[in-house]
Enzyme design. Sequence first.
Site, short mmCIF file in Angstrom:
data_model
loop_
_atom_site.label_atom_id
_atom_site.label_comp_id
_atom_site.label_asym_id
_atom_site.label_seq_id
_atom_site.Cartn_x
_atom_site.Cartn_y
_atom_site.Cartn_z
CD GLU A 81 -30.53 9.56 -2.03
OE1 GLU A 81 -31.69 9.20 -2.27
OE2 GLU A 81 -29.55 8.78 -2.01
NE ARG A 123 -44.32 10.95 -1.96
CZ ARG A 123 -43.25 10.19 -2.03
NH1 ARG A 123 -43.30 9.06 -2.66
NH2 ARG A 123 -42.12 10.54 -1.48
CE LYS A 161 -35.64 11.80 -6.04
NZ LYS A 161 -34.69 11.64 -4.94
#
Length: 569
Positions: A42, A267, A277
């Site tokens: 994104e 991850r 983030k």
Amino acid sequence: MTQENTNQTAGPERLDFIRQIVADDCKTGKWDGRVLTRFPPEPNGYLHIGHAKSICLNFGIAAEFGGRCNLRFDDTNPCKEEQEYVDSIIHDVRWLGWEFGEKTLFGSDYFEQMYLWAVDLIQKGKAYVCDLTAEETRQYRGTLTQPGKDSPFRNRSVEENLDLFSRMRAGEFGDGTRTLKAKIDMAHPNINMRDPVMYRILHAAHHRTGDDWCIYPMYDWAHGLEDSIEGITHSICTLEFENHRPLYDWFLDALGIYHPQQIEFARLNLTYTVMSKRKLLRLVQDKFVRGWDDPRMPTLGGLRRRGYSPEAIRSFCKIISVNKFNSTVDFALLEHCLREDLNRTSPRVMAVLRPLKVVLTNYPDDQVEWMEAVNNPEDPAAGTRNVPFSKVLYIEQDDFMEEPPKKFFRLAPGREVRLRYAYFIRCDEVIKDADGNIVELRCTYDPATRGGDAPDGRKVKATLHWVADAHALDAEVRLYDHLFTKEDPEAVEEGKDFTDHLNTDSLQTLTGCKIEPSLKDTAPLDRCQFERMGYFCTDPDSTANKLVFNRTATLKDTWAKIQKKEKSS
RNA sequence: UACCCGGUGGUGUAAUCGGUAACACAGAGGUUUUUGGUACCUCUAUUCCAGGUUCGAGUCCUGGCCGGGUAGCCA
């Protein structure tokens, strides 16, 4: 026999569980031998080392199996996304060394097709317009342990749904007043299946479609469609989407369209690092670092500015492999991959970070000799260069001790050492200032040892790097350490947060450093090794008048280890 | 206490489908060395637990235990 051995070591590489699936699919012809993966960020932030794992996985698989990998932006939320992120992501993926052709793809390019499919679902009685507010929707959804209940709007007629949905698109309703939902099962044990929202009303300008739309698809609805449209074979994503897979499958099957296989992996976590983030943003916003590309950041921009090479990051991603359980990789493993690459590729130069003046009392006042130095002992093709030598020099402060402990074998009063590529020197006198600080060493050199070897065969225990005063370039050098003092910065006590574990010494700026003149024309992001000191990289702040270097990593330092051990015991 | 996923040295992985638990990092020691770098050698240390199937289980079965994820009109 030799040949057999060679073949064995070069034998087939072990496949991780995802590559195993891909290999099996190729063998059975499940996708007609096609392999098409995708990396779908994104565009609402900068890429970091965790994304590199996903990028190397997706692009790597495509390359290894003769397939392709799409770079596709998942841009379904206009409120968060910006062109700047699109540009930086493209730049980072290319920098890492992956190619995705001329065309980058965007989920927003498929908005019209998605809309048509939504209409199809309404016509099949599998989607409905719901007037519940966000808060009411949450209440109707139930909880993890309790089933939800049907929306009062769940049984609207197909005609009414069609009419309402087209009016949603036409902009007749305000933000948040209505949604389009999939009609599945409000009592489903998987909460994602309890009539998930497909479209929300958002009167917001999109970075690519502008004001064309005021309804935007949700991730769960959009993502599988994007994969389907592109003909993706293996849709590889992280573990938290595992619970979404049944919905992904449900949409595709309800529509009866091409159906890729979703596969989830864990991850990346790294010691001494945060990766989310949100937390990285906090570091930037609260000025704990200088920006997204601060060399202490795990962002690809930060690593690049720090001096990491794409090769090092790729080999790291390969070596950590991929699995389905959470794990935390030791930062030392990343540094190992880094050193392995940099050792092979970095030109060597001499730089004195904390200068100590040395005067050679028996060296002619105005003489300059140009000493031949090897550029890279790991790469003969890198050739040699000449380094100026003269009466006044600098050596590293740490390379001299007035009262040396047993294991210290660098320079000390009366002791002889070698200056690399130059001469043996012996320390005769220590000059101190009024406060007792050592400010200068008076030494004598042995002219017979030019080049670094004594004709009489005598040995020295240390070789020091040095820079000649008259030819030295002045520089600022920034030394970096872990951003956090704890291996796991997120493991915090009550009432604290991860910023409480910030390392206050993660940046140390040195000025007045002395660099050999060959680095005069260095350009930003050039990498080199300062002999005996570490790997360094020219910072973008560097100018012809003011050179600035970042320390990428130290060399392995057994002397530092000895010191540490003796201090602690 | 609902559903889903997962547990192999200190760390990250492997064991090609039931056949001698191996590789790398880290740690310890050593050899070589004009970088206390590199290279090379040696050592330390592993299948969550309990049953079961089997000549044989890290792998298959059952039951525990432990860890992660999930209740955005975010992705």
